[in-house]
Write a protein that holds these residues in place. Sequence first.
Motif, PDB file in Angstrom:
ATOM      1  N   ASN A  11       0.813  -1.216   0.000  1.00 47.68           N
ATOM      2  CA  ASN A  11       0.000   0.000   0.000  1.00 47.68           C
ATOM      3  C   ASN A  11       0.852   1.274   0.000  1.00 47.68           C
ATOM      4  N   GLY A  12       1.920   1.260  -0.782  1.00 48.79           N
ATOM      5  CA  GLY A  12       2.714   2.471  -0.989  1.00 48.79           C
ATOM      6  C   GLY A  12       3.698   2.796   0.100  1.00 48.79           C
ATOM      7  N   LYS A  13       3.946   1.844   1.015  1.00 52.38           N
ATOM      8  CA  LYS A  13       4.954   2.128   2.048  1.00 52.38           C
ATOM      9  C   LYS A  13       5.586   0.850   2.598  1.00 52.38           C
ATOM     10  N   PRO A  14       6.786   0.999   3.206  1.00 51.61           N
ATOM     11  CA  PRO A  14       7.411  -0.177   3.812  1.00 51.61           C
ATOM     12  C   PRO A  14       6.607  -0.626   5.023  1.00 51.61           C
ATOM     13  N   GLN A  15       6.455  -1.920   5.196  1.00 46.36           N
ATOM     14  CA  GLN A  15       5.726  -2.446   6.353  1.00 46.36           C
ATOM     15  C   GLN A  15       6.476  -3.661   6.871  1.00 46.36           C
ATOM     16  N   ALA A  16       6.528  -3.789   8.190  1.00 45.23           N
ATOM     17  CA  ALA A  16       7.215  -4.945   8.776  1.00 45.23           C
ATOM     18  C   ALA A  16       6.389  -6.199   8.526  1.00 45.23           C
ATOM     19  N   SER A  17       7.077  -7.304   8.288  1.00 43.87           N
ATOM     20  CA  SER A  17       6.371  -8.568   8.097  1.00 43.87           C
ATOM     21  C   SER A  17       5.809  -9.049   9.432  1.00 43.87           C
ATOM     22  N   MET A  18       4.683  -9.771   9.356  1.00 42.57           N
ATOM     23  CA  MET A  18       4.127 -10.358  10.582  1.00 42.57           C
ATOM     24  C   MET A  18       4.786 -11.705  10.880  1.00 42.57           C
ATOM     25  N   SER A  19       5.651 -12.132   9.975  1.00 41.57           N
ATOM     26  CA  SER A  19       6.319 -13.426  10.163  1.00 41.57           C
ATOM     27  C   SER A  19       7.643 -13.236  10.918  1.00 41.57           C
ATOM     28  N   ALA A  20       7.996 -14.223  11.730  1.00 40.18           N
ATOM     29  CA  ALA A  20       9.290 -14.138  12.426  1.00 40.18           C
ATOM     30  C   ALA A  20      10.378 -14.810  11.580  1.00 40.18           C
ATOM     31  N   ARG A  21       9.978 -15.443  10.482  1.00 38.94           N
ATOM     32  CA  ARG A  21      10.960 -16.184   9.684  1.00 38.94           C
ATOM     33  C   ARG A  21      11.701 -15.226   8.758  1.00 38.94           C
ATOM     34  N   THR A  22      13.005 -15.467   8.592  1.00 35.15           N
ATOM     35  CA  THR A  22      13.815 -14.641   7.686  1.00 35.15           C
ATOM     36  C   THR A  22      14.777 -15.542   6.925  1.00 35.15           C
ATOM     37  N   ALA A  23      15.345 -15.001   5.834  1.00 35.26           N
ATOM     38  CA  ALA A  23      16.387 -15.718   5.079  1.00 35.26           C
ATOM     39  C   ALA A  23      17.602 -14.814   4.962  1.00 35.26           C
ATOM     40  N   ASP A  24      18.780 -15.381   5.127  1.00 37.74           N
ATOM     41  CA  ASP A  24      20.002 -14.588   4.964  1.00 37.74           C
ATOM     42  C   ASP A  24      20.188 -14.202   3.501  1.00 37.74           C
ATOM     43  N   ILE A  25      20.593 -12.959   3.288  1.00 38.87           N
ATOM     44  CA  ILE A  25      20.961 -12.522   1.937  1.00 38.87           C
ATOM     45  C   ILE A  25      22.482 -12.389   1.918  1.00 38.87           C
ATOM     46  N   PHE A  26      23.120 -13.091   1.001  1.00 34.44           N
ATOM     47  CA  PHE A  26      24.579 -13.083   0.932  1.00 34.44           C
ATOM     48  C   PHE A  26      25.071 -12.125  -0.140  1.00 34.44           C
ATOM     49  N   ASN A  27      26.281 -11.621   0.050  1.00 28.61           N
ATOM     50  CA  ASN A  27      27.042 -11.086  -1.070  1.00 28.61           C
ATOM     51  C   ASN A  27      27.881 -12.268  -1.557  1.00 28.61           C
ATOM     52  N   PRO A  28      27.556 -12.854  -2.719  1.00 32.43           N
ATOM     53  CA  PRO A  28      28.239 -14.086  -3.132  1.00 32.43           C
ATOM     54  C   PRO A  28      29.741 -13.877  -3.399  1.00 32.43           C
ATOM     55  N   ALA A  29      30.128 -12.621  -3.642  1.00 32.34           N
ATOM     56  CA  ALA A  29      31.550 -12.363  -3.915  1.00 32.34           C
ATOM     57  C   ALA A  29      32.384 -12.466  -2.637  1.00 32.34           C
ATOM     58  N   SER A  30      31.807 -12.027  -1.510  1.00 39.01           N
ATOM     59  CA  SER A  30      32.562 -12.076  -0.256  1.00 39.01           C
ATOM     60  C   SER A  30      32.144 -13.268   0.601  1.00 39.01           C
ATOM     61  N   GLY A  31      30.997 -13.848   0.292  1.00 42.20           N
ATOM     62  CA  GLY A  31      30.476 -14.956   1.094  1.00 42.20           C
ATOM     63  C   GLY A  31      29.842 -14.500   2.395  1.00 42.20           C
ATOM     64  N   GLU A  32      29.690 -13.171   2.561  1.00 43.87           N
ATOM     65  CA  GLU A  32      29.143 -12.661   3.829  1.00 43.87           C
ATOM     66  C   GLU A  32      27.643 -12.405   3.749  1.00 43.87           C
ATOM     67  N   VAL A  33      26.991 -12.548   4.925  1.00 47.03           N
ATOM     68  CA  VAL A  33      25.571 -12.172   5.006  1.00 47.03           C
ATOM     69  C   VAL A  33      25.520 -10.653   5.116  1.00 47.03           C
ATOM     70  N   ILE A  34      24.757 -10.016   4.210  1.00 45.86           N
ATOM     71  CA  ILE A  34      24.722  -8.549   4.227  1.00 45.86           C
ATOM     72  C   ILE A  34      23.420  -7.990   4.795  1.00 45.86           C
ATOM     73  N   ARG A  35      22.353  -8.730   4.682  1.00 43.87           N
ATOM     74  CA  ARG A  35      21.062  -8.334   5.264  1.00 43.87           C
ATOM     75  C   ARG A  35      20.178  -9.564   5.278  1.00 43.87           C
ATOM     76  N   ARG A  36      18.958  -9.411   5.782  1.00 46.78           N
ATOM     77  CA  ARG A  36      18.052 -10.560   5.812  1.00 46.78           C
ATOM     78  C   ARG A  36      16.725 -10.202   5.152  1.00 46.78           C
ATOM     79  N   ALA A  37      16.146 -11.199   4.517  1.00 45.03           N
ATOM     80  CA  ALA A  37      14.840 -10.993   3.870  1.00 45.03           C
ATOM     81  C   ALA A  37      13.752 -11.518   4.788  1.00 45.03           C
ATOM     82  N   PRO A  38      12.649 -10.764   4.929  1.00 42.14           N
ATOM     83  CA  PRO A  38      11.511 -11.333   5.652  1.00 42.14           C
ATOM     84  C   PRO A  38      10.916 -12.440   4.783  1.00 42.14           C
TER      85      PRO A  38
END
Length: 500
Positions: A11-38
Motif C-alpha cells: 500500500n505504498g509504504k514499507p511495512q514490517a512482516s508479521m512473520s518471524a521467519r527470515t532468510a540470509d541474503i549473501f554477497n556471493p563475492a565475499s560470502g558474507e551475510v549482508i542483510r536478511r529478507a523477511p
Amino acid sequence: MTQPVLSLWINGKPQASMSARTADIFNPASGEVIRRAPLASRQDVEKAVAAARAAFPGWRETTPLRRARILMRFRELMQAHREDLIHLTTEEHGKTHEDAAGSLQRGIEVIEFAMGVPHLLKGEQAEDVGRGVDCHSLLQPVGVCAGITPFNFPVMVPLWMFPVAIACGNTFILKPSEKVPSASLRMAELLREAGLPDGVFNVIPGDKEAVDALLTHPDVRAISFVGSTPVAKYIYESGARHGKRVQALGGAKNHAVVMPDADLDFAADALMGAAYGSAGERCMAISTVVAVGAAGDALVEKLRDKASRLKIGAGDQQGIDMGPVITAAHRERIRKLIDSGVAEGARLVLDGRGLKVSGQEKGFYLGPTLFDKVTTTMEIYQEEIFGPVLIVLRADNIDDAIGLVNGNPYGNGTAIFTRSGAHARRFARDIEVGMVGINVPIPVPMAFFSFGGWKASLFGDLHVHGMEGVYFYTRSKVVTSRWPVDEEQGPSNLSMPTLG
Ligand code: NAD
C-alpha cells in the motif's frame, strides 16, 4: 552481528512482516551475510492482496494515457537511479557491473514497450457485421495479478511482468526471490515517486508459504512465474486448480549447434559470453554445444583457450569477466555434477573446481569448466547445471544435431552457427524451441516481441511481454451493437440469430 531485516512494501509504504521467519541474503563475492529478507506469511499476503484489490477500481478508471505517463516518469527514475540498481544486483547476485547494466537496460525496454499502452489496448472493430449491426472488441484488465521471480535477474525478470500488467490497468503483487529482494523494493520506491497510487504495486519477499498463499487466494486472478521447471509445473497446476490464469516459465538446457562451415573463431567468442556470462546462471545461457562433423576438435581447442583466459572475481571490480555463483550450496551442487561427468567418462578439458580468488577466499567462486565427448545419457547432459560449465556433444550432420536438440525435454533457447542459409532456414523451421538464434548466441527477444520457451521450459499458453504479455494481462470482450429505428423492428423470432 545480526544483519537488519528488510521490509515488505504494501500500500505504498514499507511495512514490517508479521512473520518471524527470515532468510540470509549473501554477497556471493565475499560470502558474507549482508542483510536478511523477511519470509512473508499468509497474513502478509492477505494484507498485500487486500491493498491491491482496494486499489484496483481506481487504477482501472485511470485512463491508459495517464497510466502511461506514470510509466514514463518511472522510466526516467530508473535511468536516474541506474547505478543504484546495478549496485544492488551485483551485490546480491554477483553479476559483473557491465552484465548487471545490460540486464537493467533490457528491463527498461519493457517499461518503454508498456508506455505505448493506449495503442496496445486498441481492440478490433468491424462495421456492418449484419444489417445495421457493428462489432468491436475490448481488452480489459483482469484484476489483482501476482509475479513470482527467480534469483538470477533481480531487476530484469520482475520488469518482464509488472510494467505490462499495471499499464493494462491491473494491480500487482511481486514475490521476488528471497535471495535478491532489494532491487524489487527499490523499484517500488521509484514507482511511488513516479506517482503510482498506493496499493497498485506491492512487494512481498518470501518463500513457499507466500507463494502458496498467492496461489490459493480467491482475489488473485493471474500468476506469472519464472524459475525452475519443477516449481513452474507446480505453480501452473496449483494456480489452474484455483481458477487462475497462469504463465510459468521454467528451466532450460540450451544447445548451440556449430556447423563445420561456421566461422569457428566467431562462434567460440560468442559462446564464451553465452556459456560463462553471469557464471552460467541465465535461463538463456548456452550450456551445451553440438559440434557437427569436422567442427568438433578445432572448436573445443578454441573454447579451451578462450575460457582459460577469463578473469574471475568480484563483479564490482574492473576487468572481471565472470563473478561467483549465488550460494555455497549451489556451488557444491555444480562441483558434484562435474565429479559425475568425470566418473561417467566425459573428457574434462578445463576444470574450474579448484579456483581460488585472492582476497575473496569465502566467495562462492567456481572457474569456467569445459567438457568434451559428452553423451545424452550422462547426468551433466540431463541436468540443468546453471553454472559455468559448458559441455560439448558431437553429431555427424545437421539431421542428427536437430534430432538431438529436439530430443531434449527443454525448449527455451537455441542457436546455430553456420554460413549456410539453407542450414539456418532448416534449423529455424524444424527446431522445437521457443527462441532461436542464427549466429546469435543468446536470442532473447526484444521487449516488443514476446519471450518464452516450449516444452518443459513453459507451462501455460502465453509468453511474457510483447503482445502476448498484453493478452495475458487482459480479458477480451466482444460487443455487438444495433441501434434500430422504429420501422426496422419486426416480430420476435426465437431461432438462433444470424446477422449476415
Ligand atoms: P526456483 O524455482 O528455485 O525459485 C523461483 C521462485 O520460486 C522464487 O521466488 C522462490 O522463492 C520460489 N520457490 C522456490 N521453491 C518453491 C516451492 N517449492 N514452492 C513455491 N515457490 C517456490 O528458481 P531459482 O533458483 O530462483 O532460479 C533459477 C531457475 O530459474 C533456473 O532453473 C532457470 O533456468 C530458471 N529461469 C528461467 C527463466 C525463463 O525465462 N524460462 C528465466 C530465469 C530463470
